[in-house]
Scaffold this motif. Sequence first.
Motif, mmCIF file in Angstrom:
data_model
loop_
_atom_site.group_PDB
_atom_site.id
_atom_site.type_symbol
_atom_site.label_atom_id
_atom_site.label_comp_id
_atom_site.label_asym_id
_atom_site.label_seq_id
_atom_site.Cartn_x
_atom_site.Cartn_y
_atom_site.Cartn_z
ATOM 1 N N GLY A 275 50.916 47.278 36.925
ATOM 2 C CA GLY A 275 51.493 46.570 35.794
ATOM 3 C C GLY A 275 50.888 45.183 35.655
ATOM 4 N N ASP A 276 51.139 44.527 34.529
ATOM 5 C CA ASP A 276 50.564 43.205 34.286
ATOM 6 C C ASP A 276 50.984 42.192 35.346
ATOM 7 O OD1 ASP A 276 49.429 44.288 32.026
ATOM 8 O OD2 ASP A 276 50.829 43.337 30.618
ATOM 9 N N ALA A 277 52.234 42.250 35.797
ATOM 10 C CA ALA A 277 52.692 41.317 36.834
ATOM 11 C C ALA A 277 51.954 41.567 38.146
ATOM 12 C CB ALA A 277 54.196 41.436 37.034
ATOM 13 N N GLU A 278 51.750 42.835 38.498
ATOM 14 C CA GLU A 278 51.028 43.146 39.739
ATOM 15 C C GLU A 278 49.579 42.670 39.658
ATOM 16 O OE1 GLU A 278 52.477 47.204 41.623
ATOM 17 O OE2 GLU A 278 52.308 47.381 39.442
ATOM 18 N N VAL A 279 48.966 42.843 38.497
ATOM 19 C CA VAL A 279 47.593 42.369 38.324
ATOM 20 C C VAL A 279 47.536 40.848 38.484
ATOM 21 C CG1 VAL A 279 45.719 42.082 36.645
ATOM 22 C CG2 VAL A 279 46.851 44.303 36.905
ATOM 23 N N ALA A 280 48.483 40.149 37.883
ATOM 24 C CA ALA A 280 48.512 38.693 38.019
ATOM 25 C C ALA A 280 48.710 38.282 39.474
ATOM 26 C CB ALA A 280 49.620 38.109 37.143
ATOM 27 N N LEU A 281 49.609 38.946 40.160
ATOM 28 C CA LEU A 281 49.887 38.593 41.550
ATOM 29 C C LEU A 281 48.690 38.860 42.451
ATOM 30 C CD1 LEU A 281 53.556 39.920 41.851
ATOM 31 C CD2 LEU A 281 52.835 37.530 41.972
ATOM 32 N N SER A 282 48.007 39.958 42.242
ATOM 33 C CA SER A 282 46.837 40.256 43.066
ATOM 34 C C SER A 282 45.656 39.382 42.665
ATOM 35 C CB SER A 282 46.466 41.737 42.975
ATOM 36 O OG SER A 282 46.126 42.101 41.653
ATOM 37 N N GLY A 283 45.460 39.193 41.376
ATOM 38 C CA GLY A 283 44.334 38.393 40.916
ATOM 39 C C GLY A 283 44.411 36.952 41.351
ATOM 40 N N PHE A 284 45.641 36.442 41.512
ATOM 41 C CA PHE A 284 45.821 35.053 41.925
ATOM 42 C C PHE A 284 46.277 34.934 43.381
ATOM 43 C CE2 PHE A 284 45.484 34.719 37.411
ATOM 44 C CZ PHE A 284 44.887 33.488 37.193
ATOM 45 N N GLY A 285 46.046 35.988 44.151
ATOM 46 C CA GLY A 285 46.161 35.901 45.602
ATOM 47 C C GLY A 285 47.545 35.960 46.187
ATOM 48 N N ARG A 286 48.516 36.473 45.433
ATOM 49 C CA ARG A 286 49.869 36.554 45.980
ATOM 50 C C ARG A 286 50.120 37.869 46.704
ATOM 51 N NH1 ARG A 286 48.442 31.984 43.277
ATOM 52 N NH2 ARG A 286 50.250 30.697 42.737
ATOM 53 N N ILE A 287 49.435 38.916 46.299
ATOM 54 C CA ILE A 287 49.497 40.202 46.995
ATOM 55 C C ILE A 287 48.065 40.681 47.186
ATOM 56 C CG2 ILE A 287 51.795 40.778 46.109
ATOM 57 C CD1 ILE A 287 50.474 42.621 44.067
ATOM 58 N N ALA A 288 47.908 41.785 47.920
ATOM 59 C CA ALA A 288 46.570 42.275 48.257
ATOM 60 C C ALA A 288 45.758 42.606 47.007
ATOM 61 C CB ALA A 288 46.685 43.509 49.145
ATOM 62 N N VAL A 289 44.467 42.294 47.072
ATOM 63 C CA VAL A 289 43.535 42.594 45.991
ATOM 64 C C VAL A 289 43.098 44.049 46.108
ATOM 65 C CG1 VAL A 289 41.248 42.039 45.070
ATOM 66 C CG2 VAL A 289 42.740 40.212 45.901
ATOM 67 N N PRO A 290 42.952 44.781 44.986
ATOM 68 C CA PRO A 290 42.466 46.160 45.056
ATOM 69 C C PRO A 290 41.131 46.253 45.773
ATOM 70 C CG PRO A 290 43.347 45.710 42.871
ATOM 71 C CD PRO A 290 43.334 44.407 43.613
ATOM 72 N N ASP A 291 40.905 47.358 46.446
ATOM 73 C CA ASP A 291 39.674 47.570 47.203
ATOM 74 C C ASP A 291 38.444 47.352 46.325
ATOM 75 O OD1 ASP A 291 41.180 48.202 49.394
ATOM 76 O OD2 ASP A 291 40.994 50.378 49.149
ATOM 77 N N GLY A 292 37.444 46.707 46.920
ATOM 78 C CA GLY A 292 36.169 46.515 46.239
ATOM 79 C C GLY A 292 36.073 45.256 45.418
ATOM 80 N N LEU A 293 37.163 44.486 45.322
ATOM 81 C CA LEU A 293 37.141 43.282 44.494
ATOM 82 C C LEU A 293 37.252 42.000 45.323
ATOM 83 C CD1 LEU A 293 39.407 44.407 41.513
ATOM 84 C CD2 LEU A 293 36.917 44.260 41.570
ATOM 85 N N GLY A 294 37.139 42.126 46.626
ATOM 86 C CA GLY A 294 37.334 40.969 47.498
ATOM 87 C C GLY A 294 36.302 39.877 47.335
ATOM 88 N N ASP A 295 35.125 40.200 46.756
ATOM 89 C CA ASP A 295 34.109 39.168 46.568
ATOM 90 C C ASP A 295 34.297 38.395 45.264
ATOM 91 O OD1 ASP A 295 33.510 41.435 45.082
ATOM 92 O OD2 ASP A 295 31.341 41.095 45.145
ATOM 93 N N ARG A 296 35.193 38.893 44.400
ATOM 94 C CA ARG A 296 35.420 38.228 43.117
ATOM 95 C C ARG A 296 36.835 37.692 42.972
ATOM 96 N NH1 ARG A 296 33.305 43.291 39.827
ATOM 97 N NH2 ARG A 296 33.583 44.233 41.902
ATOM 98 N N LEU A 297 37.760 38.263 43.683
ATOM 99 C CA LEU A 297 39.161 37.883 43.651
ATOM 100 C C LEU A 297 39.652 37.719 45.086
ATOM 101 C CD1 LEU A 297 40.402 40.488 40.986
ATOM 102 C CD2 LEU A 297 39.970 38.052 40.580
ATOM 103 N N PRO A 298 40.750 37.003 45.322
ATOM 104 C CA PRO A 298 41.634 36.383 44.328
ATOM 105 C C PRO A 298 41.168 34.991 43.927
ATOM 106 C CG PRO A 298 42.544 36.055 46.493
ATOM 107 C CD PRO A 298 41.288 36.878 46.687
ATOM 108 N N LEU A 299 41.802 34.496 42.872
ATOM 109 C CA LEU A 299 41.626 33.115 42.450
ATOM 110 C C LEU A 299 42.625 32.264 43.190
ATOM 111 C CD1 LEU A 299 41.388 33.934 38.664
ATOM 112 C CD2 LEU A 299 39.505 33.241 40.128
ATOM 113 N N HIS A 300 42.242 31.084 43.605
ATOM 114 C CA HIS A 300 43.125 30.220 44.398
ATOM 115 C C HIS A 300 43.388 28.925 43.640
ATOM 116 C CE1 HIS A 300 42.993 32.860 47.872
ATOM 117 N NE2 HIS A 300 41.701 32.949 47.704
ATOM 118 N N ARG A 301 44.309 28.981 42.648
ATOM 119 C CA ARG A 301 44.675 27.770 41.912
ATOM 120 C C ARG A 301 46.138 27.867 41.547
ATOM 121 N NH1 ARG A 301 40.586 25.837 37.390
ATOM 122 N NH2 ARG A 301 42.239 24.317 37.223
#
Length: 215
Positions: free
Chosen positions: A189-215
Amino acid sequence: MRVDHATGQAGLIAALDALADALDALTDDRALAPSRCHGWLVCDVLAHLHLGLQEMLLGTLQTTHEAPDTDAATYWRATPPRSDPAADDLDGLVFARRLAAAYRRPTGLVAHLRPTVLGLRTAVGAMADGAVRFQGHVLSTGDFLATWAVEVAVHHLDIDVGDPAAAALRLARQTVDAIAGERMPAELGDAEVALSGFGRIAVPDGLGDRLPLHR
């Protein structure tokens, strides 16, 4: 990622309205609970957000005819300027804690934040389509407003009181997709994407070099 003025404006106004509702429901006890931000209680997140919204309010006045050099996605890759060049992220974390602790009760911070939220909502509603200078960059007003819709939505998730605005969460998802260079899994869901993209929960596999954002 370019966001038109009307979409950014509507997203931020919705985000501010949802935050105002959350502030109305916040108690002293809830404000002293842990947040999703490492090292911060809910009241610490609100102290940090208050500073940001004050800066953003000033940014609404910094209109320019210059061409944008930053968009709603690349903004998140830039490091915000610091008033103290020697300060680091830990210093910022501790400063927010000290600021929140300066209030006699956590709801005193809420009472200070609420008029800023309402005043910013008025300023955002009055903004004309164009461009602004902010944090050393030039952004279109649509992108500028969209970045703050995302900022408010993510911190709303951090405090876990009420629900962030759906329009702001959609912008957060689009931002994460743009920075990742691919769409996040549809089952999230959109909330899960926001949480993972901004480093609050685990990032989906394969995206660790681009995410999360730390701001």
